[in-house]
Each structure stands twice: as structure tokens, then as C-alpha cells.
Design a protein around this motif. Structure first.
Motif, short mmCIF file in Angstrom:
data_model
loop_
_atom_site.label_atom_id
_atom_site.label_comp_id
_atom_site.label_asym_id
_atom_site.label_seq_id
_atom_site.Cartn_x
_atom_site.Cartn_y
_atom_site.Cartn_z
N GLU A 109 -4.83 16.34 -37.09
CA GLU A 109 -3.68 16.97 -37.77
C GLU A 109 -3.60 18.45 -37.41
O GLU A 109 -2.51 18.98 -37.21
CB GLU A 109 -3.81 16.79 -39.28
CG GLU A 109 -3.55 15.38 -39.75
CD GLU A 109 -3.75 15.22 -41.24
OE1 GLU A 109 -3.78 16.24 -41.96
OE2 GLU A 109 -3.87 14.08 -41.68
N ASN A 110 -4.74 19.12 -37.32
CA ASN A 110 -4.75 20.54 -36.94
C ASN A 110 -4.25 20.72 -35.52
O ASN A 110 -3.50 21.65 -35.23
CB ASN A 110 -6.16 21.12 -37.10
CG ASN A 110 -6.53 21.36 -38.54
OD1 ASN A 110 -5.66 21.48 -39.40
ND2 ASN A 110 -7.83 21.42 -38.81
N ARG A 131 0.00 22.44 -31.95
CA ARG A 131 0.91 22.11 -30.85
C ARG A 131 2.36 22.35 -31.26
O ARG A 131 3.15 22.88 -30.49
CB ARG A 131 0.70 20.64 -30.44
CG ARG A 131 1.54 20.19 -29.30
CD ARG A 131 1.10 20.82 -28.00
NE ARG A 131 1.94 20.32 -26.93
CZ ARG A 131 2.39 21.06 -25.95
NH1 ARG A 131 2.05 22.32 -25.85
NH2 ARG A 131 3.16 20.55 -25.03
N LYS A 132 2.71 21.94 -32.48
CA LYS A 132 4.07 22.16 -32.99
C LYS A 132 4.38 23.65 -33.07
O LYS A 132 5.48 24.08 -32.72
CB LYS A 132 4.24 21.51 -34.35
CG LYS A 132 4.30 20.01 -34.32
CD LYS A 132 4.43 19.44 -35.72
CE LYS A 132 4.35 17.93 -35.71
NZ LYS A 132 4.40 17.37 -37.07
N LYS A 165 7.45 29.00 -28.35
CA LYS A 165 8.09 29.05 -27.03
C LYS A 165 9.60 28.94 -27.14
O LYS A 165 10.34 29.62 -26.44
CB LYS A 165 7.54 27.94 -26.14
CG LYS A 165 6.14 28.18 -25.65
CD LYS A 165 5.66 27.06 -24.76
CE LYS A 165 4.22 27.27 -24.32
NZ LYS A 165 3.75 26.16 -23.48
N SER A 166 10.05 28.07 -28.03
CA SER A 166 11.49 27.90 -28.23
C SER A 166 12.13 29.18 -28.74
O SER A 166 13.22 29.55 -28.31
CB SER A 166 11.74 26.74 -29.19
OG SER A 166 13.11 26.59 -29.43
N ARG A 167 11.45 29.83 -29.66
CA ARG A 167 11.99 31.09 -30.20
C ARG A 167 12.02 32.18 -29.13
O ARG A 167 12.94 33.00 -29.11
CB ARG A 167 11.15 31.54 -31.39
CG ARG A 167 11.36 30.67 -32.61
CD ARG A 167 10.56 31.17 -33.81
NE ARG A 167 10.65 30.21 -34.89
CZ ARG A 167 9.61 29.62 -35.47
NH1 ARG A 167 8.39 29.94 -35.09
NH2 ARG A 167 9.78 28.76 -36.43
N GLN A 168 11.02 32.20 -28.26
CA GLN A 168 10.99 33.19 -27.19
C GLN A 168 12.14 32.98 -26.21
O GLN A 168 12.74 33.93 -25.72
CB GLN A 168 9.67 33.12 -26.43
CG GLN A 168 8.50 33.69 -27.18
CD GLN A 168 7.19 33.49 -26.44
OE1 GLN A 168 7.12 32.69 -25.51
NE2 GLN A 168 6.15 34.21 -26.86
#
Length: 122
Positions: free
Chosen positions: A6-7, A12-13, A19-22
Motif C-alpha cells: 500500500e505504501n 507511486r500515485k 509529474k502531472s502537476r509539473q
């Protein structure tokens, strides 16, 4: 063991979100824009063009009939061709070919009736 998995998934999420925000890349906005463009073309072609075509048929304005039928056919040609390329179903290819031929026929009749070829070649 389950807790470490889970960690790892959570980490990973977070990496993917960071990365998406960047990149400042929002797929939701792109999807909304694409849907808006699709609905806009439907509105312009089917909701406006089809009634104009019917009015042209009623009043027998042949040039308008040829022009509008070509535009509507081109719209449907593009839609069915795109569906064929994605889904690979023959019915979409057949529909695309039919609407493509209908559109080309309308253009040929339009050009013939306005006499542009007669002016060019005497």
C-alpha cells in the motif's frame, strides 16, 4: 507485507501526480475541449445545416442543396472514417465510403451548375 504494498502504491500515485502537476497537463480539460468541439460541429452541421438543406429542398434551390449536402456528407464521412479507424468494423468503412461519394457528387454537381468550369475552359 500488505502495508508495504500500500505504501509503494501510494508513493507511486504521488509521483505520478507530482509529474502531472509539473507538466501542467490536464487530460480532463483536453477531453472537455474535444467534446465541446465535437458537439459544436454537430450543432453547426446537423442542427443548422440539415434544416437549411430541407428548406432548400422545399424551395428547390439546387445550388444550396448540392453545397449543404456536400458539407453534411463530409461531416458524416469524417465521423464514420474515424470510427472505422478505431473500431475496424466494416459497416463504418462502408458508411464512410457512401458519404464520401455523396459529398464528392454534391461538389461535382455544384461546380457544374455554377458554370465555373465553362468560364475557365471556354
Amino acid at each position: 507485507m500488505n502495508n508495504s504494498t500500500e505504501n509503494n502504491n501510494s508513493n507511486r500515485k504521488e509521483e505520478i501526480l507530482a509529474k502531472s502537476r509539473q507538466l501542467q497537463h490536464d487530460e480532463g480539460i483536453e477531453h472537455a475541449i474535444a467534446q465541446g468541439a465535437k458537439k459544436g460541429s454537430y450543432f453547426g452541421i446537423e442542427v443548422v445545416g440539415f434544416p437549411l438543406l430541407m428548406l432548400s429542398l422545399i424551395t428547390w434551390q439546387t445550388l444550396a442543396i448540392y453545397a449543404l449536402s456536400s458539407v453534411i456528407s463530409a461531416s458524416w464521412f469524417g465521423e464514420f472514417l474515424a470510427k472505422y479507424r478505431v473500431l475496424k468494423q466494416k459497416r463504418y468503412l462502408i458508411a464512410a465510403i457512401c458519404f464520401g461519394l455523396l459529398g464528392i457528387g454534391g461538389i461535382i454537381l455544384f461546380v457544374r451548375d455554377i458554370g465555373i468550369l465553362q468560364e475557365w475552359w471556354g
